[in-house]
Structure formats: C-alpha cells, structure tokens
Design a protein around this motif. Structure first.
Motif, PDB file in Angstrom:
ATOM      1  N   THR B  60      60.963  66.416  10.813  1.00 31.31           N
ATOM      2  CA  THR B  60      61.479  67.511   9.991  1.00 31.31           C
ATOM      3  C   THR B  60      62.800  68.057  10.525  1.00 31.31           C
ATOM      4  O   THR B  60      63.519  68.754   9.828  1.00 31.31           O
ATOM      5  CB  THR B  60      60.448  68.651   9.910  1.00 31.31           C
ATOM      6  OG1 THR B  60      60.051  69.002  11.250  1.00 31.31           O
ATOM      7  CG2 THR B  60      59.223  68.221   9.128  1.00 31.31           C
ATOM      8  N   GLU B  61      63.088  67.743  11.785  1.00 30.30           N
ATOM      9  CA  GLU B  61      64.317  68.259  12.379  1.00 30.30           C
ATOM     10  C   GLU B  61      64.660  67.420  13.593  1.00 30.30           C
ATOM     11  O   GLU B  61      63.785  66.825  14.209  1.00 30.30           O
ATOM     12  CB  GLU B  61      64.076  69.724  12.799  1.00 30.30           C
ATOM     13  CG  GLU B  61      65.301  70.606  12.702  1.00 30.30           C
ATOM     14  CD  GLU B  61      65.022  72.021  13.209  1.00 30.30           C
ATOM     15  OE1 GLU B  61      63.950  72.577  12.871  1.00 30.30           O
ATOM     16  OE2 GLU B  61      65.865  72.536  13.970  1.00 30.30           O
ATOM     17  N   GLY B  62      65.925  67.404  13.966  1.00 26.26           N
ATOM     18  CA  GLY B  62      66.338  66.744  15.198  1.00 26.26           C
ATOM     19  C   GLY B  62      66.811  65.324  14.976  1.00 26.26           C
ATOM     20  O   GLY B  62      66.858  64.832  13.845  1.00 26.26           O
ATOM     21  N   SER B  63      67.155  64.656  16.066  1.00 26.84           N
ATOM     22  CA  SER B  63      67.696  63.307  15.957  1.00 26.84           C
ATOM     23  C   SER B  63      67.224  62.426  17.111  1.00 26.84           C
ATOM     24  O   SER B  63      66.829  62.931  18.170  1.00 26.84           O
ATOM     25  CB  SER B  63      69.226  63.363  15.954  1.00 26.84           C
ATOM     26  OG  SER B  63      69.676  63.809  17.221  1.00 26.84           O
ATOM     27  N   ILE B  64      67.234  61.136  16.862  1.00 26.52           N
ATOM     28  CA  ILE B  64      66.921  60.175  17.919  1.00 26.52           C
ATOM     29  C   ILE B  64      67.964  59.063  17.872  1.00 26.52           C
ATOM     30  O   ILE B  64      68.136  58.412  16.833  1.00 26.52           O
ATOM     31  CB  ILE B  64      65.524  59.542  17.740  1.00 26.52           C
ATOM     32  CG1 ILE B  64      64.444  60.601  17.584  1.00 26.52           C
ATOM     33  CG2 ILE B  64      65.204  58.634  18.939  1.00 26.52           C
ATOM     34  CD1 ILE B  64      63.062  60.037  17.281  1.00 26.52           C
ATOM     35  N   LEU B  65      68.650  58.872  18.968  1.00 24.87           N
ATOM     36  CA  LEU B  65      69.581  57.756  19.056  1.00 24.87           C
ATOM     37  C   LEU B  65      69.024  56.734  20.037  1.00 24.87           C
ATOM     38  O   LEU B  65      68.556  57.083  21.116  1.00 24.87           O
ATOM     39  CB  LEU B  65      70.959  58.223  19.547  1.00 24.87           C
ATOM     40  CG  LEU B  65      71.736  59.174  18.636  1.00 24.87           C
ATOM     41  CD1 LEU B  65      73.085  59.523  19.249  1.00 24.87           C
ATOM     42  CD2 LEU B  65      71.919  58.571  17.249  1.00 24.87           C
ATOM     43  N   PHE B  66      69.042  55.485  19.613  1.00 24.17           N
ATOM     44  CA  PHE B  66      68.604  54.392  20.485  1.00 24.17           C
ATOM     45  C   PHE B  66      69.755  53.403  20.562  1.00 24.17           C
ATOM     46  O   PHE B  66      70.219  52.922  19.526  1.00 24.17           O
ATOM     47  CB  PHE B  66      67.340  53.745  19.916  1.00 24.17           C
ATOM     48  CG  PHE B  66      66.825  52.584  20.726  1.00 24.17           C
ATOM     49  CD1 PHE B  66      66.503  52.727  22.078  1.00 24.17           C
ATOM     50  CD2 PHE B  66      66.647  51.337  20.139  1.00 24.17           C
ATOM     51  CE1 PHE B  66      66.012  51.660  22.821  1.00 24.17           C
ATOM     52  CE2 PHE B  66      66.157  50.266  20.873  1.00 24.17           C
ATOM     53  CZ  PHE B  66      65.843  50.428  22.216  1.00 24.17           C
ATOM     54  N   LYS B  67      70.256  53.159  21.749  1.00 20.44           N
ATOM     55  CA  LYS B  67      71.449  52.336  21.937  1.00 20.44           C
ATOM     56  C   LYS B  67      72.594  52.872  21.078  1.00 20.44           C
ATOM     57  O   LYS B  67      73.356  52.103  20.497  1.00 20.44           O
ATOM     58  CB  LYS B  67      71.147  50.866  21.580  1.00 20.44           C
ATOM     59  CG  LYS B  67      70.153  50.230  22.548  1.00 20.44           C
ATOM     60  CD  LYS B  67      69.512  48.988  21.990  1.00 20.44           C
ATOM     61  CE  LYS B  67      70.416  47.756  22.097  1.00 20.44           C
ATOM     62  NZ  LYS B  67      69.674  46.532  21.695  1.00 20.44           N
ATOM     63  N   GLY B  68      72.621  54.184  20.927  1.00 22.39           N
ATOM     64  CA  GLY B  68      73.678  54.819  20.157  1.00 22.39           C
ATOM     65  C   GLY B  68      73.474  54.771  18.653  1.00 22.39           C
ATOM     66  O   GLY B  68      74.251  55.320  17.891  1.00 22.39           O
ATOM     67  N   GLU B  69      72.375  54.118  18.211  1.00 24.96           N
ATOM     68  CA  GLU B  69      72.140  54.012  16.767  1.00 24.96           C
ATOM     69  C   GLU B  69      71.058  55.001  16.323  1.00 24.96           C
ATOM     70  O   GLU B  69      70.155  55.324  17.089  1.00 24.96           O
ATOM     71  CB  GLU B  69      71.722  52.586  16.398  1.00 24.96           C
ATOM     72  CG  GLU B  69      72.828  51.575  16.639  1.00 24.96           C
ATOM     73  CD  GLU B  69      72.481  50.206  16.070  1.00 24.96           C
ATOM     74  OE1 GLU B  69      71.972  50.151  14.943  1.00 24.96           O
ATOM     75  OE2 GLU B  69      72.713  49.206  16.771  1.00 24.96           O
ATOM     76  N   ASP B  70      71.173  55.407  15.068  1.00 23.76           N
ATOM     77  CA  ASP B  70      70.221  56.385  14.529  1.00 23.76           C
ATOM     78  C   ASP B  70      68.872  55.710  14.256  1.00 23.76           C
ATOM     79  O   ASP B  70      68.697  55.014  13.265  1.00 23.76           O
ATOM     80  CB  ASP B  70      70.797  56.973  13.232  1.00 23.76           C
ATOM     81  CG  ASP B  70      69.902  58.072  12.678  1.00 23.76           C
ATOM     82  OD1 ASP B  70      68.810  58.297  13.240  1.00 23.76           O
ATOM     83  OD2 ASP B  70      70.306  58.700  11.684  1.00 23.76           O
TER      84      ASP B  70
END
Ligand SMILES: Nc1ncnc2c1ncn2[C@@H]1O[C@H](COP(=O)(O)OP(=O)(O)OP(=O)(O)O)[C@@H](O)[C@H]1O
Ligand SMILES: [Mg+2]
Lengths: 449, 256
Positions: B60-70
């Motif tokens: 519902t909120e926030g972000s996750i980047l993995f190897k700089g990708e969304d």
C-alpha cells in the motif's frame, strides 16, 4: 446394407419424429433383427425424449439437439472416404483398423488384416446381414432399461464394429475403431454400435476414436455393448474429439461374468453437448472394474457423465476415477451411482470425482449416489470442485517458471493420475499429447516432462 | 558507493485489508548477510512473501529496489529470474509434478532468459548430483513429486538444495532452521556459507541464535509489529536470546 431411397423420407427430421423413419428403416432390415429393433423403438417412443424434469437429465438441456433438423446417415449415399478428414491413426498401436464415415463402414480405409487366431472382426452391418448366432444372441441385450438414447441407438442400429475373441485367446493386437464425421451441410445423425464379445479367459484392447470436421454440426449417438465371459480381460479406450459443435451421446454397457476384468478409459474433448453413459454390471463373483476418465470442456461445451456401476456378484471390486478440467464457460456433470444388489456381499466399490475450474464462469455439478442393498460391503465416494492451488502456483513462479508454464504444469499434474492408470503405453502417450495440445502452455510442459 | 542489492523504503503491506507491514526500511549491500528476528506474527514471512511477489499481499505504500530495479513492478517469476530466491518457511507439496521436471523447468527458465540453450540431460544430472551432495540430500527424494511426503527437515534441505542449483544473488531464508536437528543444521549452514561471496547476499529469518552461530550475520534486525525496531551487529541476536522480546518490547515502548 441397401441405403433407403431418399425420396421415401423427408430430407431432414427432428429427433421426436424419428419413429416413422425408423419403422421404414426397420422394414428393410434382415427379418431376424426386426423384432429386436422394433422393441427398442417402442421403448424409445414410450419414454419420449428427456426433459429437464427428469432426475437423470436435470443438469443437461438437450433442447438444442431436439431443435436440430437431422438427416439420418443411412439416407446418404455411403462414403468410402472423407475429403476433409484423414484417419487419425495411432501408428504405435499397430492395431487392426476399422474406419467409419458418418457411422458407416469404409472398406477402403479399413485394414482388417493380421488377425490373431480366434479373433473375429467385421463391421456390424455385415454381421447382421449374415445373422451370426452370437450377434443374434447378444445384440441389444444389455441395453440399460431407462436409457432412451440406448434404445434409439438400438432401434436405428445398422453399422459399427463386431468383435469376438474366442475362449482362451489373448489378442496381442489391439483393435482400433475410427469414427469420422464429415456431415457436409446437413446435420447428420449417426447411430454406430459396437458389439464386443470376449469369451472365457480371453484378452483384448479396443480403442474407439471419434473425430469430426471442425465446426460441423452433427449428432453421434454411439453405443458399445460388451459381453465378457469368465476371467475375460478387456482394456477399452474411448477418445472423443468430435467437432466442438457436435452432439455426442454415447453409451457403454458391459456385462461381466465371474473373475472378469474391465478397464474403461474415456477422454472427452469435443462436442457442444456430450452425454457419456457408462454402465457395467458385475454379474459374476470376483469381477474387477476400473472406470477411468477425463473430460476437458472449454468454451461453452457441456459434458455430462452418467455412471451406473452395478454389483450383482459377490467380492466385486469397482473403482471409478473421473476428473474434469473446465475452462471458460464450460459446464459438466458427474452423476455416479453405485448399485449394490442384495446378494452382492464383500463388494468393494470406490468412486471419486474431482473437478478443476480454470475460470470463474465454469461450473461443475457432481452428484455421487449410493444404492446399497447388501450389508457386508465397502463403498466410498468423494467429490471435489476446486481451482488451481495459489500456493502451488506461487511456489513454481518463485523459482522463475513463467506463469503460463506453471499453470500448465499444475493442470497437467491434476490429470496425471488418470493417464497413469492406462496400461497401454501408446494410448497413454497419445492421450498425454492430446491433453497437452489443448492446454494453454501445454507445449512448454511437454519440454519439461 | 555501489547500488545496494536490495533497498526497501517505508514498506507498508496488507493482506485482506489487514495491515501487516507498517513502514519497514532495510538496505542490503552485496556480500552482506542480514538476519531478521522477531516474535511470531510480527510479519517476517509477510516480508519474505512481499519480496518474492506473492499476490495475496498488497503493497500500500513504499518502494523496493532490487539491483536498482523496481521490484514491485515485476511478477514473481521475473523476480526469480533477476536473482531473488525465497527458501520457504513452509515449502509447498505439489503432487503429480516430479522434482526432476520442476528443477529442469526452473533451470531452463533462467537459461532462456539469459539467451542460453536448454540444459542437456547429462549436465543436468551431474548438476543435481553435485548440489544434492552439498546439503546431504538423499537423491532418491528427487524421484518423488515436489516436496511430497518429505519430512520437515527434508523439505528445508531441499530448499537450500534448490537455492544452490539456481544460484541467486539474494537468498531469503525463512526459518530454514526450524525442523532441522543439529547435524542437519550444520550441513545446511555449510551449504549456505559455501555460497557466500562478495556479490551475493542473504536475508536470514530466524527465531534462534543457534543458526546465526553457523551463518554469522553482518547485521541483525528486530522486527516487531510490522516495523524494524532495532538493528545491530551479531551480538544483538545473543542479547535477544538472553533477554527475550518482552524486555525489548518494553524498551521500545518507553522510547516511542
Ligand atoms: N495469507 C494470509 N492471510 C491472512 N492473514 C495472514 C496471511 N499471512 C499472514 N497473515 C497474518 O499476518 C501476520 C504476520 O504473519 P507472518 O507469517 O508474516 O508472521 P511471522 O513473523 O512470519 O510469524 P512466525 O514467526 O510465526 O513465522 C499474522 O497475524 C498472520 O496471521
Ligand atoms: Mg513466518
């Protein structure tokens, strides 16, 4: 058999007005069979066509079939070949081959050769013409009393396969019956009937494969009558791949004498309206009966499986395993009844029906029924309707497997047991391929298996 | 500074409209091992599921980047292909799907994405044999359906075996230690340690210090009620084991 002169009947008629036509057809049949066919016709007329108020037809509406203007196949000139259909021969089976076009035997396309000693195979029209004693004795004798389409088939009987295996003969070669429907512009009605007689201690594999020109509308009312003597062993496969617009109503009746074994495998893929009646009677003691099936309707197909397993002899063992995979707006019915007669002690009867719904709009009705009049028996039944297990799907996805592949893997896994029960390797491989061909993503699974 | 392998910012996630993760942030650099500890129901497995892409959980909120990708833009299978692996707390049984089919499909999915040809049968067999040995997994288990009839310990070992086969860049181990006896724990830990490299990272979820004495973490985080309430070095795990969550909870409440 001489085709009826097409000027004597109207070109097309509805199912409800088949009586007059049937009487004319019976009048031209060999005299010995007339009373049999007439008796069945009377039964058909007396019962009338099914309607939704009948318990056995509550979930299956045959109105679209009733409204169809049908052309009986016997009014058409016999076709030796089909321009539009090739015989879908199962090469690896190395079987004796009988081919029928619109329910009538094609000598040209058939190959009744290298018959094992003691095995008689011919088209039924010829057997009727010859009035063979076994045919006189058994034909139409096993028809279920309240199955109106079995009665109609028997009343209209003209062609099909006649197979007899003599006592003690184990046929190494299977017999394959290919029913090709190429009706052209008319909605052709065909009434193929197979009579399979296995005498004491004989053994045989029979395959029935039904195909039709894609998109064509026709009515196949097929019926297979099986008579098994003591310790006779039959492995029977029915692969139904009719046109998706076809009507397919089939029956399989079997009478098993003591120690006989029957494995009846069914795969239903085609037809807009399908009714599959299976009715083995375990007459003698210690019979063994496996009823194994898979129905895979998509689009708006409707497939109705109507089982009635009757235990009469003691120590009978029956197992019904039916599975359905339903996509789109498809619907299905499984009505499985186990009847254990009063004296049939030590019966062990099992029945399971599992349905996998691939769409929100698909519906599976399942209705197990037990009718038990003996007290020392073991009967179990179970039915499930479910969807793809999301946790299983997630597990596969989490390993990098694409969704379409993952789904196909799980759908295939649902059907895998059904295939495993088939003893014939060529048939199992064929059916596996036929199933995968029809599953979205099935081609990817094939690479994994 | 190099891009972190994983960067979670202010993550909020719910299941059935019930908020489980409530503003979780975590940064994992390449080569690091992070441990996440926390009481039952605090949201550890939820975090793992959200990372792996389970659809039942809604971010519902926030972000996750993995190897700089969304990561949130990707389906579960794409995340796996990109190098993320989840060793499940409860590995799923899949009757009718053989382990061999399954492993081959997983390996080939990766190879296809990398533009490589499918693995040949011999190489596959050898690979499976080698990797099974590293976690002492009885190869005969692989003849069965996926996880079907495996004991708890066998399931956990099979997860690490799969991880060894698929060689991810980020391994998330959700309570891999539960259900393992001392010997199995040692073997599985050795399997994980053998995979440690300056490029590869792990997030190890556990309740027990025991595992962390084998797989020594660089960072330990305490997850409570959907948030990381404390982070520290490996000594934090020891402290937690001695004092329990109750003391920590009181402390957190006091400072809040
Ligand atoms: N699929 C789900 N549907 C509904 N509620 C869920 C679901 N998954 C988790 N929850 C709820 O979310 C909360 C957090 O669960 P989660 O499994 O993440 O905890 P955990 O920290 O892994 O606990 P444990 O230590 O017991 O494994 C719990 O209240 C749980 O009941
Ligand atoms: Mg958990």
């Amino acid at each position: 058999m001489t085709p009826i002169d097409s000027t004597t009947v109207s070109d097309a008629l509805r199912l409800e007005s088949f009586e007059t036509f049937a009487r004319e057809s019976i009048a031209q049949a060999p005299s010995w069979i007339r009373p049999l066919r007439t008796e069945q016709l009377e039964r058909f007329v007396a019962q009338g066509l099914p309607h939704a108020k009948l318990e056995a037809w509550r979930q299956t509406n045959i109105d679209p079939l009733k409204q169809l203007a049908l052309t009986p196949a016997s009014t058409l000139p016999p076709a030796e070949r089909s321009e539009r259909l090739a015989v879908p021969e199962i090469e690896s089976l190395d079987a004796v081959r009988l081919v029928f076009i619109n329910g009538r035997f094609s000598e040209e396309l058939s190959a009744i050769d290298r018959l094992p000693e003691g095995v008689t195979v011919m088209n039924l029209a010829r057997a009727i013409e010859q009035g063979l004693p076994e045919v006189r004795k058994h034909l139409t004798q096993s028809s279920e009393r309240d199955d109106v389409f079995a009665a109609l088939n028997a009343a209209m009987v003209e062609d099909g396969a006649y197979i007899r295996v003599r006592r003690g003969v184990c046929s190494q070669r299977p017999i394959a019956l290919y029913y090709l429907s190429d009706p052209g512009e008319q909605a052709v009605a065909a009434f193929p009937r197979n009579l399979i007689i296995l005498e004491e201690s004989s053994e045989l594999t029979v395959v029935e494969r039904y195909v039709g020109v894609a998109g064509s509308v026709y009515f196949n009312n097929a019926f297979t009558e099986i008579v098994q003597g003591r310790q006779a062993n039959l492995e029977h496969y029915r692969l139904q791949e009719e046109s998706d617009a076809a009507f397919h109503i089939c029956g399989l009746d079997a009478r098993l004498d003591r120690d006989a074994m029957l494995a009846a495998h069914t795969m239903l893929f085609g037809g807009q309206l399908v009714r599959n009646n299976i009715h083995p009677v375990l007459v003698g003691e210690n019979c063994d009966c496996l009823i194994n099936g898979l129905y895979v309707p998509t689009g708006r197909q409707h497939m109705d499986n109507h089982m009635r397993v009757e235990h009469v002899g003691t120590h009978g063992d029956s197992r019904q395993y039916y599975r359905g995979i339903l996509a789109d707006e498809a619907t299905s019915v499984f009505s499985g009844r186990i009847v254990v007669a009063k004296g049939a002690q030590k019966t062990d009867a099992k029945q399971t029906n599992a349905n996998l719904l691939l769409s929100e709009r698909a519906h599976a009705h399942t209705q197990p029924q037990l009718e038990i009049y003996a007290d020392d028996v073991k009967c179990t039944h179970g039915a499930t309707v479910g969807r793809l297990e999301q946790q299983q799907l997630f597990y596969l996805l989490s390993r990098g497997i694409e969704r379409i592949t993952a789904e196909a893997v799980l759908i295939y896994a649902f059907a895998a047991d059904t295939l495993e029960r088939m003893r014939s390797d060529p048939m199992r491989e064929l059916l596996k391929g036929e199933l995968l061909k029809r599953l979205p993503g099935g081609d990817r699974v094939a690479g994994v298996l | 500074m190099a891009t972190p392998l994983l960067e979670i910012r202010n993550l909020h996630a719910s299941v059935d409209d019930k908020p489980i993760l409530k503003g979780l942030s975590l940064t994992v650099n390449r080569g690091e091992v992070h441990s996440i500890m926390g009481p039952n129901g605090s949201g550890k497995s939820t975090l793992a599921s959200v990372l792996a892409g389970h659809e039942a959980f809604e971010v519902t909120e926030g972000s996750i980047l993995f190897k700089g990708e969304d990561l949130l833009e990707m389906d579960a299978d794409e995340r796996a292909i990109l190098g993320l692996f989840l060793a499940f707390q409860y590995p799923v049984e899949i009757p009718g799907v053989s382990n061999t089919q399954f492993l081959k499909a997983a390996i080939n999915a990766r190879r296809k994405a990398a533009g490589e040809p499918e693995i040949d049968a011999l190489a596959f067999l050898k690979l499976v044999k080698d990797k099974a040995r590293t976690v002492n997994l009885d190869e005969s288990l692989l003849k069965r359906s996926v996880n079907e009839g495996f004991s708890g310990g066998e399931k956990k070992r099979a997860e690490i075996f799969q991880m060894a086969l698929l060689e991810p860049e980020l391994g998330i181990l959700d309570e891999t230690d539960s259900g393992l006896d001392i010997d199995a724990l040692r073997i599985v830990s050795e399997g994980v340690n053998a995979m440690r490299s300056p490029e590869r990272s792990f997030v190890v979820i556990t309740h027990y210090q025991r595992l962390l004495s084998h797989i020594v973490p660089d960072h330990v985080h305490i997850l409570m009620n959907g948030r990381i309430v404390r982070s520290g070095g490996k000594e934090l795990a020891l402290q937690l084991e001695q004092e329990g969550y109750a003391a920590l909870e009181a402390e957190v409440a006091a400072t809040a």
